[in-house]
Design a protein around this motif. Structure first.
Motif, PDB file in Angstrom:
ATOM      1  N   GLU A 217       0.830  -1.206   0.000  1.00 15.53           N
ATOM      2  CA  GLU A 217       0.000   0.000   0.000  1.00 15.53           C
ATOM      3  C   GLU A 217       0.869   1.262   0.000  1.00 15.53           C
ATOM      4  OE1 GLU A 217      -3.023   2.403   2.999  1.00 15.53           O
ATOM      5  OE2 GLU A 217      -2.706   0.270   3.322  1.00 15.53           O
ATOM      6  N   SER A 220       2.333   1.896  -3.291  1.00 17.22           N
ATOM      7  CA  SER A 220       1.331   2.300  -4.285  1.00 17.22           C
ATOM      8  C   SER A 220       0.790   3.697  -4.031  1.00 17.22           C
ATOM      9  CB  SER A 220       0.173   1.288  -4.283  1.00 17.22           C
ATOM     10  OG  SER A 220       0.632  -0.009  -4.592  1.00 17.22           O
ATOM     11  N   THR A 221       1.164   4.292  -2.906  1.00 11.21           N
ATOM     12  CA  THR A 221       0.649   5.624  -2.565  1.00 11.21           C
ATOM     13  C   THR A 221       1.749   6.682  -2.559  1.00 11.21           C
ATOM     14  OG1 THR A 221       0.824   5.055  -0.201  1.00 11.21           O
ATOM     15  CG2 THR A 221      -1.330   4.773  -1.258  1.00 11.21           C
ATOM     16  N   THR A 256      -2.503  -4.778  -7.582  1.00 11.88           N
ATOM     17  CA  THR A 256      -1.845  -3.744  -6.779  1.00 11.88           C
ATOM     18  C   THR A 256      -0.332  -3.915  -6.800  1.00 11.88           C
ATOM     19  OG1 THR A 256      -3.774  -3.751  -5.304  1.00 11.88           O
ATOM     20  CG2 THR A 256      -1.804  -2.633  -4.509  1.00 11.88           C
ATOM     21  N   ASP A 259       1.315  -2.838 -10.081  1.00 11.76           N
ATOM     22  CA  ASP A 259       1.436  -1.382 -10.205  1.00 11.76           C
ATOM     23  C   ASP A 259       2.600  -0.829  -9.379  1.00 11.76           C
ATOM     24  OD1 ASP A 259      -0.727  -1.223 -11.893  1.00 11.76           O
ATOM     25  OD2 ASP A 259      -2.172  -0.826 -10.292  1.00 11.76           O
ATOM     26  N   GLY A 260       2.831  -1.425  -8.198  1.00  9.45           N
ATOM     27  CA  GLY A 260       3.834  -0.874  -7.281  1.00  9.45           C
ATOM     28  C   GLY A 260       5.231  -1.444  -7.424  1.00  9.45           C
TER      29      GLY A 260
END
Length: 360
Positions: A217, A220-221, A256, A259-260
């Motif tokens: 997370e 990804s942020t 997810t 993407d990261g």
């Protein structure tokens, strides 16, 4: 000066990576990957316990008495830092100390490919360094993080158990957090980190589902996240991450993660036969759009062929790196065979190829 410091001084003189102290046995050093006994008396349990308790923080001694197992860091100024583990075993107390050099070595000094230093300049994403225990993952990560510390103007937070390499703030601000001392757990520290304005987060180890989920997370942020896993190849690393999650969440986490993800480095250490010391062999996966698509679609079995065709991006298979070291005369054929993934490639180099039960 603590009584045990004499053993740490001996470690430094002998170039040992680890010190083993066990009740009922003489001390043992791990030198260039091999265990060598020290010419010293057998350690009595009570004597060894007193020696160990002399350097352990009071709260760690209490924890050890309650649980039979602790980790903490111990420093000797001007020599090194030590990752310390005490544990109870059948014949009494035992301890293992891993030496963490005070001076952080550069990628060039470690013999690492130049592409690894470039990972320090990534704006965001997840970079994983994997391999068995004692393969030099922390050393590799420290060299990458040091590049970021010298060349970026950012906030770096490390979350470790215990803190290993200590980075002095240079162009960056560096904050070290130790699990059990500064925070309750990796996951608690990661949740906190997202509110502490970090640019780069180092997670010492992704041990459980919650930590893995929070690390992905964070990547990804908008954060650059470095961490480690005990896996032997890039493909197995992706599979391991996905398999931690419940079946009904795996498709979402593939998306997810794809993407990261930015890079996976799988590392193995080899004893040099041409000179003293050890050298790493690395598998390097750079997450190009094509690689991310394989992760998203669950086609991890195709990652090896993608690495083979991605040399222009700095990618390489572990077995190719091992073969190169073998051809240079740096490592033995026996060790190359033992630590390779595709053992068939290395059997012709063995004088007496073994009957390997794992190939049955």
């Amino acid at each position: 000066m603590a009584k045990i410091d004499a053993f740490f001084k001996l470690m430094n003189e002998q170039g040992a990576s680890d010190l083993h102290l066990v009740a009922g046995q003489a001390p043992v050093l791990r030198i260039r990957g091999e265990m060598e006994r020290v010419k010293y008396k057998v350690l009595d349990n009570d004597e060894l316990k007193a020696m160990l308790y002399e350097i352990a923080p009071e709260h760690k001694v209490k924890e050890f008495e309650e649980t039979g197992d602790i980790d903490f860091g111990y420093d000797i100024l001007g020599i090194a830092r030590y990752r310390s583990n005490f544990f109870m075993q059948k014949f009494g107390v035992a301890a293992v100390f891993r030496q963490i050099p005070e001076q952080i070595m550069t990628a060039e000094q470690l013999g690492l490919p130049a592409v690894l230093s470039k990972l320090a300049s990534l704006p965001r994403g997840l970079v994983l360094v994997t391999g068995p225990t004692g393969s030099g993952k922390s050393t590799t990560l420290a060299s990458i993080l040091d590049v970021a510390n010298r060349t970026r103007k950012d906030h770096i937070i490390t979350i470790e158990d215990p803190v290993e390499f200590v980075h002095q703030s240079k162009s960056c601000i560096v904050n070290h957090r130790e699990v059990g001392l500064h925070t309750k757990s990796f996951s608690a520290a990661l949740r906190g980190a997202l509110r502490e304005d970090p640019d780069i987060i180092l997670v010492g180890e992704m041990r459980d589902l919650e930590t893995i989920s929070l690390a992905i997370e964070a990547a990804s942020t908008g954060h650059l996240v470095f961490s480690t896993l005990h896996t032997s190849s890039a493909a197995k690393t992706v599979d391991r991450i996905i398999e931690v999650f419940p079946a009904d969440q795996q498709n979402q986490i593939r998306s997810t993660l794809s993407d990261g993800l930015r890079a996976i480095i799988a590392q193995v250490l080899f004893k040099r036969v041409d000179k003293k010391g050890r050298s790493p062999a690395l598998e390097i996966l750079i997450a190009t759009p094509a690689v991310r698509n394989l992760v998203r679609e669950g086609k991890t079995h195709q990652i090896a062929s993608m690495i083979q065709t991605g040399r222009k991006y700095g990618m390489q298979l572990l077995d190719d790196a091992i073969m190169e070291m073998l051809n240079k005369g740096w490592i033995s054929a026996d060790e190359a065979y033992a630590k390779s993934n595709d053992k068939g490639k290395f059997r012709p180099f063995l004088k007496t190829p073994p009957t390997d039960f794992t190939e049955a």
